[in-house]
Design a protein around this motif. Structure first.
Motif, PDB file in Angstrom:
ATOM      1  N   LEU A  42       0.819  -1.212   0.000  1.00  0.00           N
ATOM      2  CA  LEU A  42       0.000   0.000   0.000  1.00  0.00           C
ATOM      3  C   LEU A  42       0.847   1.253   0.000  1.00  0.00           C
ATOM      4  O   LEU A  42       0.557   2.206  -0.687  1.00  0.00           O
ATOM      5  N   GLN A  43       1.916   1.204   0.800  1.00  0.00           N
ATOM      6  CA  GLN A  43       2.859   2.305   0.697  1.00  0.00           C
ATOM      7  C   GLN A  43       3.927   1.904  -0.318  1.00  0.00           C
ATOM      8  O   GLN A  43       4.171   0.719  -0.519  1.00  0.00           O
ATOM      9  N   GLN A 256       4.092  -8.455   4.440  1.00  0.00           N
ATOM     10  CA  GLN A 256       5.508  -8.121   4.329  1.00  0.00           C
ATOM     11  C   GLN A 256       6.006  -8.643   2.984  1.00  0.00           C
ATOM     12  O   GLN A 256       6.711  -9.639   2.911  1.00  0.00           O
ATOM     13  N   MET A 257       5.604  -7.942   1.922  1.00  0.00           N
ATOM     14  CA  MET A 257       5.903  -8.417   0.577  1.00  0.00           C
ATOM     15  C   MET A 257       7.409  -8.449   0.315  1.00  0.00           C
ATOM     16  O   MET A 257       7.904  -9.313  -0.396  1.00  0.00           O
ATOM     17  N   GLY A 258       8.125  -7.479   0.875  1.00  0.00           N
ATOM     18  CA  GLY A 258       9.565  -7.450   0.689  1.00  0.00           C
ATOM     19  C   GLY A 258      10.206  -8.694   1.271  1.00  0.00           C
ATOM     20  O   GLY A 258      10.979  -9.392   0.604  1.00  0.00           O
TER      21      GLY A 258
ATOM     22  N   ALA B  99      -5.104  -6.091  -4.047  1.00  0.00           N
ATOM     23  CA  ALA B  99      -5.523  -5.673  -5.382  1.00  0.00           C
ATOM     24  C   ALA B  99      -6.167  -4.292  -5.363  1.00  0.00           C
ATOM     25  O   ALA B  99      -6.707  -3.848  -6.363  1.00  0.00           O
ATOM     26  N   LYS B 100      -6.121  -3.626  -4.194  1.00  0.00           N
ATOM     27  CA  LYS B 100      -6.746  -2.315  -4.010  1.00  0.00           C
ATOM     28  C   LYS B 100      -8.202  -2.348  -4.440  1.00  0.00           C
ATOM     29  O   LYS B 100      -8.696  -1.466  -5.130  1.00  0.00           O
ATOM     30  N   ARG B 119      -2.252   0.378   8.128  1.00  0.00           N
ATOM     31  CA  ARG B 119      -1.845   0.345   6.719  1.00  0.00           C
ATOM     32  C   ARG B 119      -2.698   1.299   5.883  1.00  0.00           C
ATOM     33  O   ARG B 119      -2.693   1.223   4.653  1.00  0.00           O
ATOM     34  N   ASN B 120      -3.445   2.165   6.564  1.00  0.00           N
ATOM     35  CA  ASN B 120      -4.286   3.162   5.884  1.00  0.00           C
ATOM     36  C   ASN B 120      -5.301   2.548   4.942  1.00  0.00           C
ATOM     37  O   ASN B 120      -5.590   3.092   3.884  1.00  0.00           O
TER      38      ASN B 120
END
Lengths: 294, 435
Positions: A42-43, A256-258, B99-100, B119-120
């Motif tokens: 998301l970020q 935690q995709m990274g 997938a937003k 995570r907003n």
């Protein structure tokens, strides 16, 4: 003229090329980049260097646990499955009336063995109140849930993998058909028995096929996910916490995709090394009839 | 020649990649089925709201009925429901958020609220005025002082028990203000009264909520304080050792059986099957137990020691996703679900006892025995309740690991002392990675 020809060639394989670059190479490179970042989807990703890899090898106990579980699984599941597949293939290689019917009959259930539905079925059969548990209770062993006990859960999953012998079996069967009859006849003349024929004719002639199945089996088993996810959720006490499951939890459980990307790359490297070792060692035991390599 | 070599290399790479990829290819299927349908209009023009919840069939039924009524009252609103059981709900939600493509209105659990808010992914609903809802309850929906979540119902954590079996074997039922010492004594005595295949209680050392209730009762505070682990070593050892003795003495079921216990599952729930007499449970589920074993269920608060053990909390929450283009309409729907008497009459206690007392009073007469059980448990708890503390953001993984280690202790894979060290080590690692 030459370039034109080449162009035509590339044009013909372009559906594959486009798919490869867009759907395989690009995401792969992207995940390589993400493995060096902190990325929650998301970020925007933040570059952290080798932090993910450092954490994995120094301060993450679950990484070691899941790697250990996965290696144990591969070491037991792959040979067991291959032996089973070979045994069944040899039985089905006999000349008998209605053989194609038997082949279908035996092949059919094992191809659906990897499905969710069968995993759910398996969970119910081997669970605390399942068929096996009830059966053991007849002999006075009550309250045994093979998939809910950390001592037996992994072996149960290994068994399920062995039961999915279908595709390996088909390849073995094709390999067995390729072995010239004359070799068996010649060895009969020399006085070889069943067992001798198996070790001196069948196994060497089949060795390239065994290698193929072995490599495929190892690659697949390292990525074992469905059964562990559906049947045990990695439990009890992380005894079936497969590497792929850990990766999934990191990626889609805690975003935690990274870190998950880093895990994926470590897995790719491990599978790569395992494959290289296999090829290297194969020189000593795989027999090519054409004599090309030997 | 060079290109050829390059190309061969590429082909080899593809082969490896496509083989490695084939077993992982299906994971994002879940996301594709529900591609964005939210309208982009506002005001009284046609609006489509996507709404997602988890629950049992009866919750699905009444919610769909309420949605229908709302659509009749507000012809410009069309609601697209997406619902499932608890299993798989969070996987699906995670995939959708990746997938937003989150729905507008999301039913949210306290265990995930912190993570989603930080995570907003959730909208700040502070400006939604809900004067009828208890302030303490609203407090539980705040993250960092912002109202991200609106309580969907009232809940409490206590115990459910099989009244019939208590009577049949002459065991004393839990009473108001009972203590842990009494609980343990009754459990030991029950062994002599019950047949071999029946047990007083489930092995409570498998759950962190049960332990939390114990630590609270001992006056050592909740499990998490200020976003840090607050595990009292002596209390933990006492707890773990007591249950270890209980396992040895056969006071609780064999480990395999306790671990395989699934709430409200006709096949795997030990209380439903009559294997055990009592287990810990949220008030909201008491009604469902009554559905499976009508007339047999009794409810109680957790035992106490120095302090009370039980707490009151919202069952779960309604939240609005931060990507929603229909914020106002979404808020209106949530307001209606919680405060409208007609909606309350349909929904009853499917999401816990109504948060609005006017709604509760208006439906009191049509409540079923099961519904009343949930209310009864909440009443019993509220005489002496602990404040509710939710799992802080970023601790979900730790919490999972902790549950797994609990099981390790149960299976004698790890001693309670070692387990304690393990908790501390993992807690430190969690704090270090919170940034």
């Amino acid at each position: 003229m030459k370039t034109r020809q080449n162009l035509t060639g590339y044009l013909f394989i372009s559906p594959f090329l486009i798919g490869f670059f867009l759907l395989t190479l690009f995401p792969m490179m992207q995940s390589l980049y993400f493995s060096f970042t902190d990325y929650s989807l998301l970020q925007p990703a933040q570059w952290v260097g080798t932090k993910n890899y450092m954490r994995m090898f120094t301060s993450d106990p679950t990484f070691k646990t899941s790697l250990g579980v996965t290696f144990t699984y591969v070491i037991f599941a792959v040979p067991l499955k291959l032996m089973f597949a070979l045994l069944v293939a040899m039985l089905l290689n006999k000349n008998m009336k209605g053989m194609s019917f038997y082949r279908t009959l035996i092949y059919f259930p094992s191809i659906i063995g990897g499905s969710i539905a069968v995993a759910v079925l398996w969970k119910n059969i081997f669970g605390i109140d399942g068929f096996i548990s009830k059966f053991l209770a007849i002999f006075g062993m009550e309250g045994i849930g093979l998939v809910s006990n950390p001592d037996t859960a992994l072996s149960t999953l290994v068994l399920l993998q062995a039961w999915q012998f279908g595709s390996a079996m088909i390849i073995f069967l094709a390999g067995l058909k390729q072995i010239p009859k004359e070799l068996y006849e010649a060895s009969s003349v020399d006085g070889a028995g069943m067992i001798r024929k198996f070790f001196s004719v069948t196994l060497p002639m089949l060795s390239p096929v065994i290698l193929f199945n072995l490599i495929l089996g190892i690659i697949n088993s390292f990525q074992m996910f469905t059964q562990a996810y559906v049947i045990t959720k990695g439990g009890p006490v992380k005894s079936t916490y497969m590497y792929a499951l850990y990766l999934y939890d990191k990626a889609f459980g805690s975003f935690q995709m990274g870190y998950a990307s880093a895990l994926a790359w470590v897995m790719l490297i491990i599978i790569g090394i395992a494959t290289i070792i296999n090829f290297t060692v194969s020189k000593y035991w795989v027999f090519y009839e054409s004599g090309g390599d030997k | 020649m060079r290109t050829k070599k390059w190309f061969t290399g590429l082909l080899a790479l593809t082969l490896v990649a496509s083989i490695t990829a084939c077993s992982g290819g299906n994971k994002d299927e879940a996301a594709s089925g529900t591609a964005g349908t939210s309208g982009t209009t506002s005001g009284n023009q046609d609006v489509t709201l996507r709404m997602m919840w988890w629950g049992s069939q009866s919750r699905h039924d009444v919610t769909l009925k309420a949605i229908k009524l709302y659509e009749e009252l507000n012809p410009h609103v069309k609601i697209e429901p997406e619902y499932s059981g608890w299993d798989g709900y969070w996987d699906k939600l995670a995939t959708l958020s990746a997938a937003k493509n989150l729905p507008d209105i999301i039913q949210m659990d306290a265990a995930y609220l912190g993570d989603y808010a930080k995570r907003n992914q959730l909208m700040d609903l502070t400006d939604l005025s809900l004067p009828k809802i208890d302030a303490d309850l609203m407090e539980a929906g705040k993250v960092n002082g912002k109202q991200y979540a609106i309580p969907a119902g009232r809940n409490g954590y206590g115990m459910v028990y099989n009244k019939e079996l208590f009577a049949e074997y002459g065991i004393e039922e839990p009473k108001e203000g009972w203590t842990w010492d009494e609980f343990f004594t009754v459990a030991r005595d029950a062994r002599t009264k019950l047949p071999k295949d029946k047990f007083f209680s489930i092995d409570m050392s498998k759950g962190e909520l049960e332990y939390t209730a114990y630590q609270l009762a001992k006056g050592k505070g909740p499990l998490y304080v200020d976003e840090k682990l607050n595990l009292d070593k002596d209390t933990w050892l006492e707890w773990a050792n007591t249950w270890r003795d209980f396992r040895k003495e056969g006071i609780v079921p064999p480990v395999d059986q306790s671990v395989a216990d699934v709430e409200l599952d006709a096949q795997f729930d030990n209380l439903v099957k009559g294997n055990i007499l009592i287990k810990a449970m949220h008030a909201a589920q008491a009604g469902a137990y009554d559905g499976l074993m009508p007339g047999k269920i009794g409810v109680a608060a957790f035992p106490m020691a120095k302090e009370a053990g039980s707490w009151l909390k919202p069952t779960f929450f309604w939240t609005v996703s931060s990507v929603s283009k229909q914020a106002e309409e979404s808020k209106k729907l949530i307001d209606w679900l919680l405060n409208d008497v007609e909606a309350g009459k349909i929904l009853k206690t499917e999401r816990g006892t109504p948060v609005n007392n006017d709604v509760l009073n208006s439906i009191q007469a049509d409540l079923s025995v099961g519904d009343l059980l949930g209310k009864e448990m909440i009443d019993k708890i509220s005489n002496n309740a602990q404040p509710f503390t939710s799992l802080p953001a970023g601790w979900t993984d730790f919490n999972k690991d902790m549950q797994s280690t609990f099981q390790g202790v149960m299976f004698n894979k790890i001693t309670p002392e070692k387990a304690y060290e393990d908790f501390i080590k993992r807690a430190d690692d969690t704090v270090a990675n919170l940034q």
